[in-house]
Enzyme design. Structure first.
Site, mmCIF file in Angstrom:
data_model
loop_
_atom_site.group_PDB
_atom_site.id
_atom_site.type_symbol
_atom_site.label_atom_id
_atom_site.label_comp_id
_atom_site.label_asym_id
_atom_site.label_seq_id
_atom_site.Cartn_x
_atom_site.Cartn_y
_atom_site.Cartn_z
ATOM 1 N N HIS A 79 0.848 -1.190 0.000
ATOM 2 C CA HIS A 79 0.000 0.000 0.000
ATOM 3 C C HIS A 79 0.887 1.245 0.000
ATOM 4 C CE1 HIS A 79 -2.868 3.055 1.334
ATOM 5 N NE2 HIS A 79 -3.847 2.206 1.089
ATOM 6 N N CYS A 103 -3.857 2.609 -4.532
ATOM 7 C CA CYS A 103 -4.823 3.396 -3.769
ATOM 8 C C CYS A 103 -4.957 4.779 -4.387
ATOM 9 C CB CYS A 103 -4.396 3.500 -2.309
ATOM 10 S SG CYS A 103 -5.534 4.488 -1.304
ATOM 11 N N ASP A 107 -12.986 2.517 -0.938
ATOM 12 C CA ASP A 107 -12.155 2.766 0.241
ATOM 13 C C ASP A 107 -12.948 3.640 1.214
ATOM 14 O OD1 ASP A 107 -9.895 2.499 1.799
ATOM 15 O OD2 ASP A 107 -8.636 3.770 0.576
#
Length: 344
Positions: free
Chosen positions: A198, A236, A308
């Site tokens: 991440h 992300c 998310d």
């Protein structure tokens, strides 16, 4: 592309029975949250988690996260023992049928925000990062804790950790990441697990400590360590989108073979590295969400996507960023984007 939803286990106020009612939602992202960092995840615990998901007709598709101990990130003398435990956990996950494992290499703080209850004009509550405020804080000398900080550390323990990291450079942290990956990737490859790192959140140094996963150049360096597809990326859009210079669709097309997990959320960039989390729609923030989905289609992405962080709307309370309602709206929006680019 497969929709997924993060679930924090039996104590999560958002229940699997609610999640499975979201259209096209078949996959769960979860973890074992009560095992101390550095200890082995036993197979029995993994199987129990998997069973609890599958009895609701859903699939446990991603583990987020299998945490990396700070001693590994720091390159301390006990890291080999901790890495062996990590390998054993990966082996147990692989033998239980888990094929995607997310982790991060952020020192001390997984993520940092300054306000979990920032009120938007529409009355919803969201997460805010005020960079100017962060710059006025030294976590070594202040008693203030910001949202997202690990409260398992005492004040003295956190201060000692931060001081250790302040003696390190980005290159030092890269060296320790390389050491870790060279040890664990053979196990991941053997068990057909895609490790996905991440990006740092936010993607820049805070409190004088290094952070290294934040840009195209970071991913170039990551795949140089090992170009196996198992050395993967959790892409992300919220974290990477905080930096205007990050061209998200171009990055997706550049690293498509390594992207195995996607977090879809939008943020609105403010002045001086500050940002606020918004609804998922492109028009609400700084990320072109349709362009991201289009790029994922261009690379023939077959992995999981999860909505998310969401706002708190309609009076919902719970874990900040992880309520049901706005993430369900986000999933529905992503459904529409996927259908739209597939038919265009």
């Amino acid at each position: 592309m497969e929709l997924s939803f993060r679930w924090y286990g039996e104590n999560d106020p958002v229940k699997l029975q609610d999640i499975k009612q979201i259209p096209n939602m078949n996959h769960i992202v979860s973890a074992i949250y009560d095992v101390p960092v550095g200890n082995v995840w036993e197979k029995e615990r993994i199987e129990a988690l998997k069973s609890s998901v599958e009895k609701e007709g859903l699939a446990l598709s991603v583990i987020e996260s299998l945490p990396v101990h700070e001693s590994i990130k720091l390159g301390e003398n006990n890291r080999d023992h901790l890495i062996e435990n990590y390998k054993e956990s990966l082996k147990n996950l692989g033998e239980s049928g888990i094929k995607t494992v997310c982790y991060n290499f952020m020192p001390v703080f997984d993520w940092t925000r300054t306000d979990l209850h920032h009120r938007l004009q529409d009355g919803s509550e969201t997460l805010l990062y005020d960079h100017e405020y962060v710059q006025t804080i030294d976590p070594v000398t202040t008693n203030l804790n910001l949202p997202g900080w690990d409260e398992s550390y005492t004040k003295a323990e956190m201060a000692a950790l931060i001081e250790k990291y302040r003696t390190m450079t980005d290159d030092d942290l890269w060296e320790n990441l390389g050491y870790f990956l060279n040890e664990v990737l053979p196990v991941a490859i053997e068990h057909d697990i895609n490790l996905t790192i991440h990006p740092d959140d936010p993607p820049w140094s805070i409190f004088g400590i290094p952070r290294i996963i934040r840009s195209k150049e970071s991913y170039d360096k990551l795949v140089t360590i090992n170009n196996a597809k198992n050395n993967g990326i959790c892409f992300c859009t919220g974290s990477l989108g905080c930096l205007e210079e990050n061209d998200l669709p171009e990055m997706i097309r550049a690293f498509g073979d390594h992207i195995h997990f996607v977090h879809m959320r939008n943020i609105k960039r403010l002045d001086n590295h500050s940002f606020v989390e918004t609804g998922h729609l492109s028009k609400d923030g700084s990320v072109d969400m349709k362009a991201v989905i289009k790029a994922l289609k261009d690379i023939n992405y077959k992995g999981t996507i999860r909505p998310d962080h969401g706002r708190m709307i309609w009076g919902e309370t719970g874990k900040a960023g992880y309520g049901l309602f706005d993430r369900a709206l986000g999933a529905t929006y992503i459904n529409g984007l996927i259908e739209g680019v597939n038919q265009s």
